[in-house]
Scaffold this motif. Structure first.
Motif, mmCIF file in Angstrom:
data_model
loop_
_atom_site.group_PDB
_atom_site.id
_atom_site.type_symbol
_atom_site.label_atom_id
_atom_site.label_comp_id
_atom_site.label_asym_id
_atom_site.label_seq_id
_atom_site.Cartn_x
_atom_site.Cartn_y
_atom_site.Cartn_z
ATOM 1 N N ASN A 23 -36.038 8.431 -20.558
ATOM 2 C CA ASN A 23 -36.195 7.141 -21.223
ATOM 3 C C ASN A 23 -34.882 6.633 -21.797
ATOM 4 O OD1 ASN A 23 -39.005 7.318 -20.764
ATOM 5 N ND2 ASN A 23 -39.231 8.584 -22.583
ATOM 6 N N LEU A 24 -34.678 5.320 -21.695
ATOM 7 C CA LEU A 24 -33.548 4.631 -22.317
ATOM 8 C C LEU A 24 -34.142 3.725 -23.383
ATOM 9 C CD1 LEU A 24 -30.637 3.613 -22.626
ATOM 10 C CD2 LEU A 24 -31.036 2.125 -20.656
ATOM 11 N N THR A 25 -33.766 3.961 -24.637
ATOM 12 C CA THR A 25 -34.344 3.222 -25.755
ATOM 13 C C THR A 25 -33.236 2.630 -26.604
ATOM 14 O OG1 THR A 25 -36.158 4.821 -25.810
ATOM 15 C CG2 THR A 25 -35.911 3.394 -27.728
ATOM 16 N N VAL A 26 -33.322 1.325 -26.880
ATOM 17 C CA VAL A 26 -32.395 0.660 -27.793
ATOM 18 C C VAL A 26 -33.216 0.260 -29.012
ATOM 19 C CG1 VAL A 26 -30.736 -1.215 -28.101
ATOM 20 C CG2 VAL A 26 -31.027 -0.171 -25.837
ATOM 21 N N THR A 27 -32.966 0.929 -30.142
ATOM 22 C CA THR A 27 -33.768 0.675 -31.336
ATOM 23 C C THR A 27 -33.081 -0.268 -32.319
ATOM 24 O OG1 THR A 27 -32.928 2.626 -32.482
ATOM 25 C CG2 THR A 27 -34.941 2.888 -31.167
ATOM 26 N N ALA A 28 -31.750 -0.362 -32.260
ATOM 27 C CA ALA A 28 -31.002 -1.269 -33.137
ATOM 28 C C ALA A 28 -29.624 -1.477 -32.532
ATOM 29 C CB ALA A 28 -30.885 -0.702 -34.547
ATOM 30 N N GLY A 29 -29.053 -2.642 -32.756
ATOM 31 C CA GLY A 29 -27.708 -2.916 -32.277
ATOM 32 C C GLY A 29 -27.687 -3.596 -30.921
ATOM 33 N N GLN B 274 -19.352 2.243 -30.679
ATOM 34 C CA GLN B 274 -19.262 3.511 -29.967
ATOM 35 C C GLN B 274 -19.163 3.253 -28.473
ATOM 36 O OE1 GLN B 274 -22.994 5.201 -31.853
ATOM 37 N NE2 GLN B 274 -21.722 7.039 -31.856
ATOM 38 N N SER B 275 -18.523 4.193 -27.757
ATOM 39 C CA SER B 275 -18.472 4.150 -26.297
ATOM 40 C C SER B 275 -19.388 5.233 -25.755
ATOM 41 C CB SER B 275 -17.052 4.381 -25.797
ATOM 42 O OG SER B 275 -16.213 3.332 -26.196
ATOM 43 N N LEU B 276 -20.223 4.884 -24.771
ATOM 44 C CA LEU B 276 -21.106 5.860 -24.160
ATOM 45 C C LEU B 276 -20.314 6.749 -23.212
ATOM 46 C CD1 LEU B 276 -23.094 3.694 -25.225
ATOM 47 C CD2 LEU B 276 -24.521 4.227 -23.273
ATOM 48 N N ARG B 277 -20.583 8.043 -23.254
ATOM 49 C CA ARG B 277 -19.908 9.022 -22.406
ATOM 50 C C ARG B 277 -20.536 8.984 -21.020
ATOM 51 N NH1 ARG B 277 -16.627 11.751 -19.819
ATOM 52 N NH2 ARG B 277 -15.922 13.811 -20.430
ATOM 53 N N GLN B 278 -19.701 9.007 -19.981
ATOM 54 C CA GLN B 278 -20.218 9.097 -18.621
ATOM 55 C C GLN B 278 -20.948 10.427 -18.489
ATOM 56 O OE1 GLN B 278 -17.248 9.289 -15.550
ATOM 57 N NE2 GLN B 278 -18.721 8.953 -13.934
ATOM 58 N N ALA B 279 -22.217 10.372 -18.119
ATOM 59 C CA ALA B 279 -23.028 11.584 -18.035
ATOM 60 C C ALA B 279 -24.347 11.265 -17.360
ATOM 61 C CB ALA B 279 -23.292 12.160 -19.435
ATOM 62 N N THR B 280 -25.088 12.313 -17.051
ATOM 63 C CA THR B 280 -26.486 12.177 -16.677
ATOM 64 C C THR B 280 -27.292 12.591 -17.893
ATOM 65 O OG1 THR B 280 -26.073 12.610 -14.346
ATOM 66 C CG2 THR B 280 -28.317 12.989 -15.128
ATOM 67 N N TYR B 281 -28.108 11.671 -18.382
ATOM 68 C CA TYR B 281 -28.911 11.889 -19.579
ATOM 69 C C TYR B 281 -30.373 12.057 -19.180
ATOM 70 C CZ TYR B 281 -24.915 9.825 -22.072
ATOM 71 O OH TYR B 281 -23.673 9.552 -22.571
ATOM 72 N N ARG B 282 -31.119 12.809 -19.969
ATOM 73 C CA ARG B 282 -32.567 12.842 -19.802
ATOM 74 C C ARG B 282 -33.164 11.686 -20.623
ATOM 75 N NH1 ARG B 282 -35.905 14.693 -16.093
ATOM 76 N NH2 ARG B 282 -34.296 16.251 -15.907
ATOM 77 N N ASN B 283 -32.957 11.709 -21.926
ATOM 78 C CA ASN B 283 -33.408 10.624 -22.798
ATOM 79 C C ASN B 283 -32.206 10.149 -23.601
ATOM 80 O OD1 ASN B 283 -36.322 10.747 -22.233
ATOM 81 N ND2 ASN B 283 -36.173 12.763 -23.172
ATOM 82 N N LEU B 284 -31.980 8.851 -23.585
ATOM 83 C CA LEU B 284 -30.819 8.256 -24.252
ATOM 84 C C LEU B 284 -31.311 7.201 -25.224
ATOM 85 C CD1 LEU B 284 -27.755 7.732 -24.526
ATOM 86 C CD2 LEU B 284 -27.929 6.251 -22.513
ATOM 87 N N THR B 285 -30.904 7.332 -26.486
ATOM 88 C CA THR B 285 -31.286 6.368 -27.514
ATOM 89 C C THR B 285 -30.037 5.722 -28.086
ATOM 90 O OG1 THR B 285 -33.234 7.671 -28.090
ATOM 91 C CG2 THR B 285 -32.503 6.048 -29.700
#
Length: 189
Positions: free
Chosen positions: A138-144, A105-116
Motif C-alpha cells: 500500500n501507498l498512503t499519503v496521510t499529510a503533506g 524529505q527525499s524518497l529513497r530509491q527502493a522496493t517498498y512493501r508499504n510506504l506511508t
C-alpha cells in the motif's frame, strides 16, 4: 557523551535517545539485526543490517561504507531526516516505511512493501526525484504533498491500495506519469 557508539553484534532498542551528538553505528559484521521499539537521532548502517523492530530515526540515517538496511517481516521504520543514505530493501511481508519528517524529505530509491508519506502540515513535501520506486503493498499519503519529478515513477500493484487523505496533494511533473498498476478500485483521493 558525544561521538560514535559502535556495535558489532546488533542493536536492541527499547528507549528514546534524542541526543544528536551521539551516532549509533553498526560495523564490521554483516548480518546484524536491530530489534525492539524505540527512537534515536542518528544511525549509521555500515554493515548489512536487518531491522525487525519498530524504529524511528529523527535526524540522520547514514552509511559510512556501502551497506544495506533490510526491513524484516512486519518491521516499521519511521524516518524524519532529509534522505536515507544506505541502500534500502523494504520488500518483506507486512513491513512499513514511514517518511514522517516535519520538513522536506527525499524518497529513497527502493522496493517498498508499504510506504506511508506524512508531514506535520499540508505544505511539507516528500519528493521522488529521477528514480523509480516500486510499492508491492500500500501507498498512503496521510499529510503533506507527494511530489514526483524529473522522470521519476511509482510502480504499484493490482492488490495494494493508493490512498490520499483529505488535504493532501499529489504533484506530478510533465515528464512523469501517474503511479502505475494500482487498479481504480484501489485508488482513493
Amino acid at each position: 557523551f558525544a561521538g560514535i557508539l559502535t556495535t558489532k553484534g546488533g542493536l536492541t532498542l527499547n528507549a528514546i535517545l534524542t541526543s544528536t551528538t551521539v551516532t549509533i553505528k553498526t560495523i564490521t559484521t554483516a548480518g546484524q539485526t536491530i530489534t525492539g521499539t524505540g527512537t534515536l537521532a542518528k544511525l549509521d548502517i555500515s554493515a548489512n543490517t536487518t531491522n525487525i523492530g519498530n524504529i524511528t530515526i529523527t535526524s540522520t540515517l547514514a552509511s559510512s561504507i556501502a551497506s544495506t538496511l533490510t526491513q524484516g517481516v512486519a518491521a516499521i521504520l519511521s524516518y524524519k531526516g532529509t534522505i536515507i543514505v544506505p541502500t534500502l530493501n523494504a520488500n518483506a511481508a507486512n513491513n512499513t516505511v514511514n517518511y514522517s519528517g516535519a520538513s522536506a524529505q527525499s524518497l529513497r530509491q527502493a522496493t517498498y512493501r508499504n510506504l506511508t508519506i506524512r508531514g506535520s502540515t499540508s505544505g511539507i513535501q516528500k519528493t521522488l526525484n529521477i528514480y523509480a520506486i516500486t510499492v508491492n503493498g500500500n501507498l498512503t499519503v496521510t499529510a503533506g504533498t507527494l511530489v514526483i519529478v524529473n522522470f521519476a515513477s511509482i510502480i504499484g500493484n493490482a492488490s495494494g491500495t493508493f490512498s490520499m487523505a483529505a488535504g493532501t496533494t499529489l504533484y506530478i511533473s510533465r515528464n512523469c506519469i501517474f503511479p502505475t498498476i494500482f487498479t481504480n478500485a484501489h485508488i482513493s483521493f
